[in-house]
Design a protein around this motif. Structure first.
Motif, PDB file in Angstrom:
ATOM      1  N   UNK A 253       4.733   8.660  15.594  1.00 49.42           N
ATOM      2  CA  UNK A 253       4.302   8.329  14.236  1.00 49.42           C
ATOM      3  C   UNK A 253       3.772   6.899  14.248  1.00 49.42           C
ATOM      4  N   UNK A 254       2.565   6.709  13.712  1.00 46.98           N
ATOM      5  CA  UNK A 254       1.959   5.383  13.627  1.00 46.98           C
ATOM      6  C   UNK A 254       2.263   4.752  12.272  1.00 46.98           C
ATOM      7  N   UNK A 255       2.355   3.420  12.276  1.00 42.75           N
ATOM      8  CA  UNK A 255       2.566   2.676  11.040  1.00 42.75           C
ATOM      9  C   UNK A 255       1.737   1.404  11.062  1.00 42.75           C
ATOM     10  N   UNK A 256       1.042   1.137   9.965  1.00 43.05           N
ATOM     11  CA  UNK A 256       0.213  -0.063   9.858  1.00 43.05           C
ATOM     12  C   UNK A 256       1.058  -1.248   9.402  1.00 43.05           C
ATOM     13  N   UNK A 257       0.736  -2.438   9.943  1.00 40.31           N
ATOM     14  CA  UNK A 257       1.488  -3.653   9.610  1.00 40.31           C
ATOM     15  C   UNK A 257       0.576  -4.786   9.140  1.00 40.31           C
ATOM     16  N   UNK A 258      -0.662  -4.480   8.801  1.00 43.20           N
ATOM     17  CA  UNK A 258      -1.565  -5.505   8.304  1.00 43.20           C
ATOM     18  C   UNK A 258      -2.127  -6.378   9.405  1.00 43.20           C
ATOM     19  N   UNK A 259      -2.695  -7.502   8.992  1.00 45.69           N
ATOM     20  CA  UNK A 259      -3.351  -8.402   9.949  1.00 45.69           C
ATOM     21  C   UNK A 259      -2.342  -9.325  10.627  1.00 45.69           C
ATOM     22  N   UNK A 260      -2.662  -9.663  11.856  1.00 40.08           N
ATOM     23  CA  UNK A 260      -1.838 -10.605  12.626  1.00 40.08           C
ATOM     24  C   UNK A 260      -2.758 -11.439  13.503  1.00 40.08           C
ATOM     25  N   UNK A 261      -2.436 -12.707  13.658  1.00 39.72           N
ATOM     26  CA  UNK A 261      -3.236 -13.600  14.490  1.00 39.72           C
ATOM     27  C   UNK A 261      -2.834 -13.444  15.949  1.00 39.72           C
ATOM     28  N   UNK A 262      -3.818 -13.116  16.784  1.00 38.34           N
ATOM     29  CA  UNK A 262      -3.598 -12.964  18.219  1.00 38.34           C
ATOM     30  C   UNK A 262      -4.560 -13.899  18.933  1.00 38.34           C
ATOM     31  N   UNK A 263      -4.050 -14.731  19.829  1.00 41.10           N
ATOM     32  CA  UNK A 263      -4.887 -15.676  20.554  1.00 41.10           C
ATOM     33  C   UNK A 263      -5.286 -15.081  21.890  1.00 41.10           C
ATOM     34  N   UNK A 264      -6.594 -14.961  22.101  1.00 37.43           N
ATOM     35  CA  UNK A 264      -7.139 -14.416  23.338  1.00 37.43           C
ATOM     36  C   UNK A 264      -8.182 -15.386  23.865  1.00 37.43           C
ATOM     37  N   UNK A 265      -8.022 -15.813  25.109  1.00 39.86           N
ATOM     38  CA  UNK A 265      -8.918 -16.804  25.711  1.00 39.86           C
ATOM     39  C   UNK A 265      -8.996 -18.057  24.840  1.00 39.86           C
ATOM     40  N   UNK A 266      -7.827 -18.484  24.368  1.00 34.63           N
ATOM     41  CA  UNK A 266      -7.676 -19.710  23.565  1.00 34.63           C
ATOM     42  C   UNK A 266      -8.347 -19.632  22.194  1.00 34.63           C
TER      43      UNK A 266
END
Length: 225
Positions: free
Chosen positions: A154-167
């Motif tokens: 079962x999938x559940x959405x959690x909204x936006x989140x900040x993820x740092x990729x390549x700084x």
């Protein structure tokens, strides 16, 4: 004819130019991948590649960490029937399909295959309002657990989140997937971070299976046809 993208690394901090080969036949493809893997160096520390290095090459690439192993840099070896086959050193391979890890090779207790019983929400599109958030499938592992095991999630959405990729910080949409394996009386959780504009999986943390290694996979440069 399938185009194969290959990579070599002199050190964990230096990425040498990538090149492509055209190969015919599955046996030839795997032989080429095995030979290419010998050219790569699997560092004892986490591999860190700069954004500039990633931008300089036109090929798809990603970071991969399996369990407690160091972070590795992998490249897209080839794309076939919607499956992306990523290769690192020591012949290790991870296969993804719409962001789901459906096969691994070279990590010990590997995923042998994943079969859809109902359409995978990741393939249908998690950002579509009409997409069912329930999934049924079958999984098999290469060593300890033999045979196919029915799985439900079962999938559940959690909204936006900040993820740092390549700084660079990015605003991605976070989803969790609660997976159960009834025959083993086991559960585990997978996590996906999606690009809001395209719905593509940019980063994912997935268990290989119950009480198995956590695979962390981050796309640095996506595949573009």
């Amino acid at each position: 004819m399938i185009k194969i993208t290959l990579v070599t690394k002199r050190s964990v901090l230096m990425l040498l130019p990538l090149f492509a080969l055209a190969l015919v036949g599955c046996s030839q493809n795997m032989d080429a991948l095995q030979k290419t893997a010998k050219l790569a160096i699997w560092g004892q520390d986490d591999v860190q590649v700069s954004a500039e290095k990633v931008a300089q090459t036109p090929y798809a690439s990603a970071y991969l960490r399996v369990g407690k192993a160091p972070q590795a840099f992998v490249v897209l070896a080839f794309a076939e029937n919607g499956q992306f086959k990523w290769i690192g050193a020591d012949r290790n391979i991870v296969v993804t399909h719409n962001g789901r890890i459906v096969k691994t090779q070279g990590f010990g207790e590997d995923i042998a295959h994943v079969i859809n019983v109902t359409p995978d929400p990741l393939a249908v599109g998690l950002l579509k309002p009409s997409t069912p958030l329930h999934w049924q499938g079958k999984m098999a592992w290469s060593q300890v657990q033999r045979g196919d095991y029915a799985i439900e999630s079962v999938f559940q959405a959690h909204g936006k989140e900040t993820v740092t990729i390549l700084d660079k910080p990015r605003q991605l949409l976070k989803f969790t997937e609660q997976v159960s394996v009834p025959a083993l009386n086991a559960e585990y959780t997978n996590t996906y971070w999606l690009e809001p504009t395209t719905g593509q999986v940019v980063q994912t943390w997935q268990q290989m299976g119950p009480d198995m290694a956590l695979v962390k996979f981050t796309v640095l440069k996506p595949y573009v046809q």
